[in-house]
Design an enzyme around this catalytic site. Structure first.
Site, short mmCIF file in Angstrom:
data_model
loop_
_atom_site.label_atom_id
_atom_site.label_comp_id
_atom_site.label_asym_id
_atom_site.label_seq_id
_atom_site.Cartn_x
_atom_site.Cartn_y
_atom_site.Cartn_z
N CYS A 157 -1.70 10.80 1.46
CA CYS A 157 -3.21 10.86 1.49
C CYS A 157 -3.86 9.62 0.99
CB CYS A 157 -3.65 12.25 1.05
SG CYS A 157 -3.22 12.44 -0.85
N TYR A 158 -5.11 9.92 0.79
CA TYR A 158 -5.76 8.79 0.23
C TYR A 158 -5.43 8.43 -1.24
CZ TYR A 158 -9.57 5.19 -0.41
OH TYR A 158 -10.30 4.15 -0.85
#
Length: 321
Positions: free
Chosen positions: A102-103
């Site tokens: 994810c980020y």
């Protein structure tokens, strides 16, 4: 949100961890590091983020990519993606290596990998999460994702759309989206059930009918039960077990939304019989309803008991629509 891209984002230092052979957990920087991907023979990337990877990665011919568009918020639905994510990761591990990111590589990607390990080894959320935590001490799903992982365990590591607890979960997700956009989004249309008046091969033994015209308006399986003076919550595990009993309230009949109700285009309104147009009840996606017993149900789709009859289903008589 679907038009966003990552080409101009500075994602900071690379954070990546080997969870087990062929399975990596990382952040966005790891996912766009071509030398890292090549060195570790990563040919499968599962992105769990608000926008997809940059074109430079998406255009690589030897990389298989799965994109799940989810923000890191408690009210997001990650649970519905667990089964498909499992199949993608499993296929990736069997053929090469997989990076789930994810980020920041902390919440969403951790949740997906935890669900994968739960299903793969048939273990609890606590045990699976500890395995991930042992590899990445910063791993921490948000509280909403943790609750979804616990529900995934209760469901037996597979989505069961007929499970009452899962139904309540999806209704809550849909209600949050209706509150934002004022109508029911297409990705939540699954919460709208079919018209119960249509005769099926194996109909419910009991049905609810409009008292005035006798039109079937709900099946027993459409009922959303609740206990007296107890708010209805998808996080309550008893809705995945035997919840029958004398304490179930019958003051108000709460049901799933159904196609004949026409409830997808507004936040609240009346529920009228589709045949005789008699008012049967009301609905509210956002405000819900408080039953006479004191229980708060939200979202709420309900019949007034005096407007409804509970009776047997006559299989040899086709209901009039």
């Amino acid at each position: 949100m679907s038009n966003l891209c990552r080409d101009d984002f500075d994602s900071g230092p690379k954070h990546v961890f080997s969870i087990e052979d062929g399975l990596w957990l990382g952040n966005l920087t790891a996912a766009i590091d071509l030398s890292f991907l090549k060195k570790n023979k990563i040919n499968y990337i599962l992105t769990v983020d608000s926008c997809p990877l940059p074109e430079i990665i998406l255009e690589l011919r030897n990389i298989h990519i799965k994109y799940i568009q989810v923000t890191d918020m408690d009210g997001e639905d990650l649970l519905s993606h667990f089964d498909s994510a499992y199949e993608f990761i499993k296929n990736g591990q069997e053929n090469s290596s997989v990076l789930v990111h994810c980020y920041f590589g902390i919440s969403r990607s951790t949740s997906i990998i935890t669900a994968y390990i739960m299903k793969k080894y048939q273990i609890s959320f606590d045990d699976a999460f500890q395995r991930v935590k042992n590899k990445n001490s910063a791993a921490l799903p948000n509280v909403g994702f943790q609750a979804q992982l616990i529900l995934y365990q209760i469901l037996g590591w597979k989505i069961d759309k007929n499970n009452m607890q899962f139904k309540l979960f999806r209704l809550k997700i849909a209600a949050r989206k209706v509150k934002k956009v004022k109508i029911l989004p297409q990705d939540c249309i699954d919460v709208i059930k079919g018209d119960p008046s249509l005769v099926s091969a194996r109909p419910d033994p009991k049905v609810y009918r409009c008292r005035k015209c006798r039109r079937i308006v709900a099946l027993q399986s459409n009922l959303l039960p609740h206990y007296s003076n107890e708010n209805l919550s998808w996080k309550d595990s008893k809705w995945s077990s035997d919840y029958s009993g004398s304490q179930l309230c019958s003051d108000t009949i709460f049901v799933e939304p159904m196609s004949w109700m026409s409830v997808s285009q507004s936040e609240s309104g009346k529920i009228n019989c589709p045949k005789c147009r008699s008012k049967l009840g009301s609905y509210s996606w956002t405000m819900g309803c408080q039953c006479q017993c004191g229980a708060k149900i939200s979202p709420a789709f309900y019949f007034v008991p005096s407007k409804i009859d509970y009776s047997g289903f006559l299989q040899n008589v086709q209901a009039t629509v």
